[in-house]
Motif scaffolding. Structure first.
Motif, PDB file in Angstrom:
ATOM      1  N   CYS A  53      87.941  28.477  -0.489  1.00 26.78           N
ATOM      2  CA  CYS A  53      87.932  28.851  -1.902  1.00 26.78           C
ATOM      3  C   CYS A  53      88.830  30.071  -2.082  1.00 26.78           C
ATOM      4  CB  CYS A  53      86.504  29.166  -2.346  1.00 26.78           C
ATOM      5  SG  CYS A  53      86.383  29.778  -4.041  1.00 26.78           S
ATOM      6  N   PRO A  54      89.731  30.068  -3.069  1.00 24.74           N
ATOM      7  CA  PRO A  54      90.622  31.217  -3.266  1.00 24.74           C
ATOM      8  C   PRO A  54      89.911  32.450  -3.810  1.00 24.74           C
ATOM      9  CG  PRO A  54      90.952  29.613  -5.004  1.00 24.74           C
ATOM     10  CD  PRO A  54      90.023  28.978  -4.013  1.00 24.74           C
ATOM     11  N   HIS A  55      88.648  32.288  -4.244  1.00 21.95           N
ATOM     12  CA  HIS A  55      87.931  33.406  -4.849  1.00 21.95           C
ATOM     13  C   HIS A  55      86.864  34.011  -3.948  1.00 21.95           C
ATOM     14  CE1 HIS A  55      89.958  32.413  -8.542  1.00 21.95           C
ATOM     15  NE2 HIS A  55      89.459  31.190  -8.534  1.00 21.95           N
ATOM     16  N   CYS A  56      86.565  33.348  -2.814  1.00 25.37           N
ATOM     17  CA  CYS A  56      85.557  33.866  -1.882  1.00 25.37           C
ATOM     18  C   CYS A  56      85.826  33.246  -0.509  1.00 25.37           C
ATOM     19  CB  CYS A  56      84.141  33.541  -2.381  1.00 25.37           C
ATOM     20  SG  CYS A  56      83.651  31.814  -2.162  1.00 25.37           S
ATOM     21  N   PRO A  57      85.120  33.696   0.529  1.00 27.30           N
ATOM     22  CA  PRO A  57      85.423  33.197   1.885  1.00 27.30           C
ATOM     23  C   PRO A  57      84.865  31.816   2.207  1.00 27.30           C
ATOM     24  CG  PRO A  57      84.390  35.401   1.925  1.00 27.30           C
ATOM     25  CD  PRO A  57      84.180  34.832   0.570  1.00 27.30           C
ATOM     26  N   HIS A  58      84.156  31.163   1.305  1.00 25.23           N
ATOM     27  CA  HIS A  58      83.505  29.900   1.614  1.00 25.23           C
ATOM     28  C   HIS A  58      84.495  28.732   1.567  1.00 25.23           C
ATOM     29  CE1 HIS A  58      80.002  32.393   0.601  1.00 25.23           C
ATOM     30  NE2 HIS A  58      79.324  31.565   1.389  1.00 25.23           N
ATOM     31  N   ALA A  59      84.180  27.701   2.353  1.00 29.42           N
ATOM     32  CA  ALA A  59      85.003  26.497   2.371  1.00 29.42           C
ATOM     33  C   ALA A  59      84.651  25.601   1.181  1.00 29.42           C
ATOM     34  CB  ALA A  59      84.786  25.728   3.673  1.00 29.42           C
ATOM     35  N   LEU A  60      85.653  24.934   0.653  1.00 32.70           N
ATOM     36  CA  LEU A  60      85.433  23.961  -0.412  1.00 32.70           C
ATOM     37  C   LEU A  60      84.927  22.655   0.194  1.00 32.70           C
ATOM     38  CD1 LEU A  60      88.676  24.567  -2.497  1.00 32.70           C
ATOM     39  CD2 LEU A  60      86.377  25.420  -2.995  1.00 32.70           C
ATOM     40  N   ASP A  61      84.075  21.960  -0.536  1.00 28.02           N
ATOM     41  CA  ASP A  61      83.521  20.702  -0.043  1.00 28.02           C
ATOM     42  C   ASP A  61      84.094  19.535  -0.844  1.00 28.02           C
ATOM     43  OD1 ASP A  61      81.241  19.948  -2.285  1.00 28.02           O
ATOM     44  OD2 ASP A  61      81.495  22.105  -2.019  1.00 28.02           O
ATOM     45  N   LEU A 121      81.917  24.384  -8.305  1.00 32.99           N
ATOM     46  CA  LEU A 121      81.167  24.424  -9.561  1.00 32.99           C
ATOM     47  C   LEU A 121      80.019  25.417  -9.545  1.00 32.99           C
ATOM     48  CD1 LEU A 121      81.046  20.623 -10.429  1.00 32.99           C
ATOM     49  CD2 LEU A 121      82.729  22.337 -11.084  1.00 32.99           C
ATOM     50  N   THR A 122      79.733  26.010  -8.391  1.00 34.25           N
ATOM     51  CA  THR A 122      78.632  26.972  -8.306  1.00 34.25           C
ATOM     52  C   THR A 122      79.082  28.339  -7.802  1.00 34.25           C
ATOM     53  OG1 THR A 122      78.067  26.158  -6.081  1.00 34.25           O
ATOM     54  CG2 THR A 122      76.901  25.164  -7.954  1.00 34.25           C
ATOM     55  N   CYS A 123      80.333  28.481  -7.449  1.00 33.92           N
ATOM     56  CA  CYS A 123      80.857  29.751  -6.935  1.00 33.92           C
ATOM     57  C   CYS A 123      80.761  30.825  -8.018  1.00 33.92           C
ATOM     58  CB  CYS A 123      82.303  29.578  -6.485  1.00 33.92           C
ATOM     59  SG  CYS A 123      83.063  31.116  -5.886  1.00 33.92           S
ATOM     60  N   LYS A 124      80.149  31.951  -7.675  1.00 32.96           N
ATOM     61  CA  LYS A 124      79.945  33.018  -8.643  1.00 32.96           C
ATOM     62  C   LYS A 124      81.127  33.984  -8.713  1.00 32.96           C
ATOM     63  CE  LYS A 124      74.916  32.798  -8.246  1.00 32.96           C
ATOM     64  NZ  LYS A 124      74.846  31.888  -9.402  1.00 32.96           N
ATOM     65  N   LEU A 165      87.333  23.309 -10.865  1.00 33.08           N
ATOM     66  CA  LEU A 165      87.885  22.531  -9.762  1.00 33.08           C
ATOM     67  C   LEU A 165      89.389  22.747  -9.640  1.00 33.08           C
ATOM     68  CD1 LEU A 165      85.966  19.184 -10.408  1.00 33.08           C
ATOM     69  CD2 LEU A 165      85.622  20.698  -8.451  1.00 33.08           C
ATOM     70  N   LEU A 166      90.083  22.679 -10.762  1.00 30.97           N
ATOM     71  CA  LEU A 166      91.538  22.816 -10.733  1.00 30.97           C
ATOM     72  C   LEU A 166      91.977  24.229 -10.343  1.00 30.97           C
ATOM     73  CD1 LEU A 166      92.413  20.737 -13.923  1.00 30.97           C
ATOM     74  CD2 LEU A 166      92.936  20.119 -11.550  1.00 30.97           C
ATOM     75  N   SER A 167      91.186  25.225 -10.691  1.00 26.05           N
ATOM     76  CA  SER A 167      91.541  26.601 -10.326  1.00 26.05           C
ATOM     77  C   SER A 167      91.459  26.820  -8.825  1.00 26.05           C
ATOM     78  CB  SER A 167      90.634  27.602 -11.044  1.00 26.05           C
ATOM     79  OG  SER A 167      89.332  27.612 -10.477  1.00 26.05           O
ATOM     80  N   ARG A 168      90.793  25.899  -8.161  1.00 23.08           N
ATOM     81  CA  ARG A 168      90.697  25.976  -6.701  1.00 23.08           C
ATOM     82  C   ARG A 168      91.602  24.941  -6.039  1.00 23.08           C
ATOM     83  NH1 ARG A 168      86.600  27.968  -9.207  1.00 23.08           N
ATOM     84  NH2 ARG A 168      85.376  29.677  -8.297  1.00 23.08           N
TER      85      ARG A 168
END
Length: 253
Positions: free
Chosen positions: A62-70, A77-80, A243-246
């Motif tokens: 994810c470009p906004h946090c360290p977590h991987a996208l699924d 859709l739940t990333c804060k 979704l598109l922002s990621r």
């Protein structure tokens, strides 16, 4: 093309069971001109790809946090982080508040902080309807929840709306005491990311549609379809923009 993907992905039936509500509203709703309630081509393509369970990420971070996208877009859709969750919440709140005003229902946005014995400065009313029913104010607390959360995934795979029901219970636990102190009715307005509305949300929207029908001298069926259509388009557009922002992949569709 769509049929080809329906044959290729084994998880399309559960996904469509969850998202059939917003799919229906999007496809039948006639967007009034000038309200900016539409999906751009890339947004519509992303929505279809996501609804059908076609992988929207391929192991990227994810470009906004360290977590991987699924692949199913749950994290997106739940990333804060990145503001998408707050933006989606506020847009749904504003559509509801504007609809209340059209029905001649007095509203305040983000009400409750600093009132009563408020030790935590909570705001139980995203929208406070000052003359909801029998002259009593109602505090509407909005939330969007994902049925793919680990705590609700099993039940959500069987029963559409179970994630919304669980979130309604949490909202009551958090808000009922303060709302009772202030003389407000606490009404959670919860919708799942795939578009299934909670029981209390559906009741509230039915009441609002009735008030709109009387105010506009229109059939309730018309005001109900318009209200759900506007909210559904707002929800889906906010989702696909997250979704598109990621940088989801649209290459295979």
């Amino acid at each position: 093309m769509i049929l080809k993907y329906l044959k290729s992905f084994s998880n399309w039936k559960p996904n469509l069971r969850q998202c059939r509500h917003s799919c229906r509203e999007i496809l039948v709703f006639r967007t009034p001109g000038g309200l900016n309630l539409h999906l751009e081509p890339a947004e519509f393509q992303a929505a279809i790809q996501w609804w059908l369970g076609i992988g929207v990420a391929h192991g990227s971070l994810c470009p906004h946090c360290p977590h991987a996208l699924d692949p199913l877009g749950h994290h997106a859709l739940t990333c804060k982080h990145g503001g998408d969750v707050v933006n989606r919440h506020n847009r749904l709140r504003d559509v509801f508040a504007e609809s209340c005003r059209r029905a001649c229902i007095g509203v305040q946005v983000e009400a409750g902080s600093g009132l009563g014995r408020d030790e935590h400065h909570t705001r139980p009313a995203d929208v406070l309807a000052t003359n909801w029913m029998l002259g009593k104010p109602a505090a509407f607390d909005f939330a969007v929840t994902s049925p793919l959360n680990s705590s609700t995934l099993h039940e959500a795979s069987v029963t559409a709306g179970s994630a919304a029901h669980a979130t309604e219970a949490r909202k009551h636990q958090a808000n009922d005491v303060k709302c009772a102190e202030l003389g407000w009715v606490s009404i959670p307005v919860v919708v799942e990311t795939y578009g299934c509305w909670g029981t209390e949300a559906k009741w509230a929207l039915s009441q609002l549609a009735s008030r709109l029908a009387m105010r506009l001298n229109s059939p309730k069926s018309t005001t109900t379809a318009s209200l759900y259509g506007r909210l559904s388009i707002t929800l889906v557009r906010a989702n696909v923009r997250a979704l598109l922002s990621r940088a989801i992949s649209l290459d295979g569709f």
